[in-house]
Design an enzyme around this catalytic site. Structure first.
Site, mmCIF file in Angstrom:
data_model
loop_
_atom_site.group_PDB
_atom_site.id
_atom_site.type_symbol
_atom_site.label_atom_id
_atom_site.label_comp_id
_atom_site.label_asym_id
_atom_site.label_seq_id
_atom_site.Cartn_x
_atom_site.Cartn_y
_atom_site.Cartn_z
ATOM 1 N N ASP A 191 0.875 -1.165 0.000
ATOM 2 C CA ASP A 191 0.000 0.000 0.000
ATOM 3 C C ASP A 191 0.922 1.227 0.000
ATOM 4 O OD1 ASP A 191 -1.492 2.195 0.653
ATOM 5 O OD2 ASP A 191 -2.648 1.224 2.235
ATOM 6 N N LYS A 217 -3.336 12.287 -3.328
ATOM 7 C CA LYS A 217 -2.380 12.560 -2.250
ATOM 8 C C LYS A 217 -1.034 13.016 -2.817
ATOM 9 C CE LYS A 217 -4.300 8.929 0.715
ATOM 10 N NZ LYS A 217 -5.122 9.600 1.706
HETATM 11 C C1 LIG Z 1 -2.036 4.149 3.958
HETATM 12 C C2 LIG Z 1 -3.328 4.397 3.234
HETATM 13 N N1 LIG Z 1 -3.885 3.425 2.530
HETATM 14 C C3 LIG Z 1 -5.025 3.588 1.842
HETATM 15 C C4 LIG Z 1 -5.682 4.788 1.860
HETATM 16 C C5 LIG Z 1 -6.934 4.949 1.083
HETATM 17 O O1 LIG Z 1 -6.755 5.871 0.049
HETATM 18 P P1 LIG Z 1 -7.982 6.321 -0.845
HETATM 19 O O2 LIG Z 1 -8.990 6.917 0.074
HETATM 20 O O3 LIG Z 1 -7.396 7.308 -1.790
HETATM 21 O O4 LIG Z 1 -8.486 5.093 -1.504
HETATM 22 C C6 LIG Z 1 -5.151 5.846 2.598
HETATM 23 C C7 LIG Z 1 -5.862 7.137 2.685
HETATM 24 O O5 LIG Z 1 -5.685 7.924 3.556
HETATM 25 C C8 LIG Z 1 -3.952 5.645 3.300
HETATM 26 O O6 LIG Z 1 -3.397 6.623 4.024
#
Ligand SMILES: Cc1ncc(COP(=O)(O)O)c(C=O)c1O
Length: 400
Positions: A191, A217
């Site tokens: 991730d 992000k």
């Molecule tokens: C470590 C991590 N994984 C997954 C996500 C999920 O991202 P998204 O909401 O863009 O799908 C986030 C969002 O804050 C995150 O910080």
């Protein structure tokens, strides 16, 4: 030369005087990214991969080019696959729903995951009877490699873990864990939602099979994300959706799917958003990743040290700032995190996030803070002055 004052001019939202420190939730978007998206709407707005007319041809070219830009950005090989998705969450769900699970298969994940990389695996436990093993780090978020050696065995089909925690900011040893997972014949998913925007992520160096991240992000628009798949795993990963744009042939009782990224990008994609992501990658390349990282490192060190010196404060994550990215999660004792976040907005124009940060297992079981915490997170346009203002505003609240 990396120049934050010049960079800030590309973000008109900053002219209002706000101090934006909620970058781990979503970054701001610079003008060149918005202009590139507007250019699509003004000059060549059309659907992609379908039409022969010139607008569709231009849109298709621009859209396809984004795949190549992303591949270069994360150092993917030319025969690996880049799928444009909605976000990190969708990318992880493609993998969770696309593999052929059998009862007794095992997924190894960790206690510091965002819910998007956690409940996806718990759901498979319910559906297919797989086992989910959760590796726990120490209180700072640092893992003992032995815990992974104990958890990953020959029944492990997938190891899914974050490259950097969205609460603790800690950077995890993904290269070593990738090797261990592969020694046991397991797949490795990273991730990269928090790492890709802030570190130079190299999929070949990590050796991962999958990497998921989000455009919003990393200076891009919302609604666009990425799933990187190593060539070897593409065939075993089934698409989440099929339909228009995913087939080579369809008859009244048969269909065959295209064997490239289109197989995973069913229907009309987020075209302007994809083009925006491409422009965000160009923007980061222009300002320079080395400069960005060294700027963020300096601010992170100051932010963490400064916050830790405040009375009645708890700052979470590694004390060694080299082990973290620019995220500082903290609580002021006897203050609700939401009250602190609100006070920072009202009294100092500082935008931070408060709550559980979609990481309830971490908040409850590791930090023992079910009520959550405050999180300040930095990006390339933040300045040392802003960090000083954060420290002094938090101090004011703590001593009030
Ligand atoms: C470590 C991590 N994984 C997954 C996500 C999920 O991202 P998204 O909401 O863009 O799908 C986030 C969002 O804050 C995150 O910080």
């Amino acid at each position: 030369m990396f120049n934050p004052s010049k960079i800030r001019l590309d973000f008109p939202i900053l002219k209002s005087g706000i101090i934006y420190m909620d970058n781990a939730a979503s970054s701001l978007t610079p003008e060149p990214v918005l202009q590139k998206m507007l250019e699509f709407y003004h000059d060549y707005r059309a659907n992609v991969k379908r039409g022969v007319h010139r607008l569709s041809q231009k849109a298709s070219e621009e859209y396809e080019q984004v795949h190549r830009k992303v591949a270069k950005f994360i150092n993917a090989k030319s025969d690996d696959m880049i799928v444009l998705t909605k976000n990190t969450t969708e990318s992880i769900n493609i993998v969770a729903n696309g593999l052929d699970w059998k009862k007794g298969d095992k997924v190894v994940t960790t206690l510091i995951e965002h819910h998007s990389n956690f409940i996806t695996w718990l759901r498979l436990r319910k559906r297919f009877g797989i086992k989910v093993e959760v590796v726990k780090p120490d209180k700072e978020g640092i893992f003992d490699f032995k815990s992974f050696e104990e958890a990953i065995d020959d029944k492990t089909k997938l190891v899914a873990m974050t490259h950097t925690s969205n609460v603790l900011g800690v950077i995890t040893p993904v290269e070593k864990i990738s090797e261990l997972a592969h020694d046991h014949g397991a797949l490795f998913l990273v991730d990269g939602a928090q790492s890709v925007p802030h570190l130079k992520v190299d999929v070949q160096k990590i050796g991962c099979d999958y990497l998921a991240f989000s455009g919003h992000k990393m200076l891009g628009p919302t609604g666009i994300g990425v799933l990187y798949m190593k060539k070897d795993v593409v065939e075993r990963t089934q698409p989440l959706c099929i339909g228009g744009g995913t087939v080579t042939k369809v008859s009244s009782d048969l269909y065959s799917l295209i064997e490239d990224s289109r197989k995973f990008e069913a229907g009309t994609p987020a075209i302007a958003e994809a083009i925006g992501l491409g422009a965000a990658i160009d923007y980061i390349a222009r300002v320079g990743f080395d400069g960005l990282m060294s700027h963020e490192r300096k601010l992170t060190e100051k932010m963490c040290r400064g916050l830790r010196d405040i009375p009645k404060i708890e700052v979470y994550g590694p004390k060694d700032h080299k082990k973290r990215i620019g995220i500082a999660a903290f609580n002021i004792i006897n203050f609700s995190p939401h009250d602190v976040a609100l006070a920072l907005d009202v009294s100092a124009n500082i935008m931070v996030r408060s709550g559980n940060h979609c990481a309830m297992p971490l908040m409850k079981e590791l930090l023992k803070k079910p009520e959550g915490c405050v999180r300040a997170s930095l990006y390339l346009y933040n300045t040392m002055n802003e960090v000083n203002e954060l420290i002094s505003a938090v101090n004011e609240i703590a001593i009030s």
